[in-house]
Design an enzyme around this catalytic site. Sequence first.
Site, PDB file in Angstrom:
ATOM      1  N   TYR A  53       6.541  -5.372  -9.439  1.00 31.16           N
ATOM      2  CA  TYR A  53       5.391  -4.595  -9.878  1.00 31.16           C
ATOM      3  C   TYR A  53       4.953  -5.065 -11.261  1.00 31.16           C
ATOM      4  O   TYR A  53       5.651  -4.862 -12.258  1.00 31.16           O
ATOM      5  CB  TYR A  53       5.710  -3.105  -9.911  1.00 31.16           C
ATOM      6  N   SER A 150      13.521  -1.020   2.749  1.00 28.64           N
ATOM      7  CA  SER A 150      12.084  -0.759   2.705  1.00 28.64           C
ATOM      8  C   SER A 150      11.388  -1.719   3.658  1.00 28.64           C
ATOM      9  O   SER A 150      11.717  -2.911   3.707  1.00 28.64           O
ATOM     10  CB  SER A 150      11.570  -0.959   1.275  1.00 28.64           C
ATOM     11  N   SER A 205       2.656   5.185   0.367  1.00 27.04           N
ATOM     12  CA  SER A 205       1.239   5.190   0.739  1.00 27.04           C
ATOM     13  C   SER A 205       0.845   6.368   1.629  1.00 27.04           C
ATOM     14  O   SER A 205       0.182   6.180   2.657  1.00 27.04           O
ATOM     15  CB  SER A 205       0.846   3.872   1.411  1.00 27.04           C
ATOM     16  N   ALA A 208      -2.794   6.323   2.297  1.00 27.59           N
ATOM     17  CA  ALA A 208      -3.346   5.095   2.875  1.00 27.59           C
ATOM     18  C   ALA A 208      -4.117   4.315   1.816  1.00 27.59           C
ATOM     19  O   ALA A 208      -5.247   3.883   2.031  1.00 27.59           O
ATOM     20  CB  ALA A 208      -4.220   5.399   4.084  1.00 27.59           C
ATOM     21  N   LYS A 215     -12.967   9.100  -0.212  1.00 22.57           N
ATOM     22  CA  LYS A 215     -14.000   8.551  -1.113  1.00 22.57           C
ATOM     23  C   LYS A 215     -14.735   7.355  -0.526  1.00 22.57           C
ATOM     24  O   LYS A 215     -15.760   6.936  -1.070  1.00 22.57           O
ATOM     25  CB  LYS A 215     -13.373   8.157  -2.440  1.00 22.57           C
TER      26      LYS A 215
END
Length: 335
Positions: A53, A150, A205, A208, A215
């Site tokens: 990250y 993950s 997420s 999503a 939006k």
Amino acid sequence: MIYRPLGHSGLQVSALTLGSMMFGEQTSTEDSLRIIDKAWDQGINFVDTADVYNGGRSEEIVGEAVARNRHEWIIASKAGYGPVDGLPNRSGLSRKHLFNAIEATLTRMGTDYLDIYYLHREDHSVPLEETVRAIGDLLAQGKIRYWGVSNFRGWRIAEICNVAHRLGVAKPVVSQPLYNIVNRQAEPEQLTAAAYHGLGVVPFSPLARGVLSGKYAPGSTPDEGSRAGRQDKRIMEVEWRQESLAIAQKIHAYTEAKGVGIVEFAIAWVLNNRLVSSAIVGPRTEAQWDTYAGALEVKVTAEDEAFIDSLVTPGHASTPGFNDVAHFVSGRLAR
């Protein structure tokens, strides 16, 4: 704050996990530190980061923020991805890389152990036995307390648990899949395998990547400052589907009629699955975090569940035939 057990471990984790993917790039250091402090004051004890990250900057910020209450925080980071520089042994799940990666992570975070160390993705070039033995050694050395997986498919979750048992290594305690209203593909195998083997489920997420904020209108050009407007690689690969955008608009109308925010509802829907221990929510702004925290006040009813099932078939994505390009499909090998 609501706390839940994490799989078969003795850990109790907050129902919301603070995701830090934006910290150090889209979110400034100052804003990131303020969000982490606010989350702590609200009772959040689970924070999620990864070595990739923002080139490790996220880990540095998280380490600085949690230092005052280090032993009360549950800190999770990940290894498996690496810099795209073409150099060998700088990514994947080999013993060499995992040993190098944990040292770099601990240095960046200014701590001598991680509470949870995730294998960030499947690595089919390395035998599971090598990876599990390396994890077992890191556990024995005290550099990690627990571990997890993950983006692992169901059969890989089952097999890595079996390998761990065979080698006498403690099993993983958590699985982190992609899971939200418009992508329910984790339900048939990933979540089921995790539950069978006693792993907690901590999805990422749940919104999503912003699609479930409502939006984005179907057929319209997204705002320049949004993920879609920036042409973020992962949202364009995974979530930017017209079916999902249309479904988000239907959910928005439904929740508006109920007097509930669509963002809070979408997160609450993920948490309403009894197999889920906690949901990762990764804010870019403090205002977003304030909205996410409101999900814990939302009660999802049987009527709500039926409505979502009418939009997206359980176990499926919103788009028929959709597969995430980052998830390895191994069932067909051309001759």
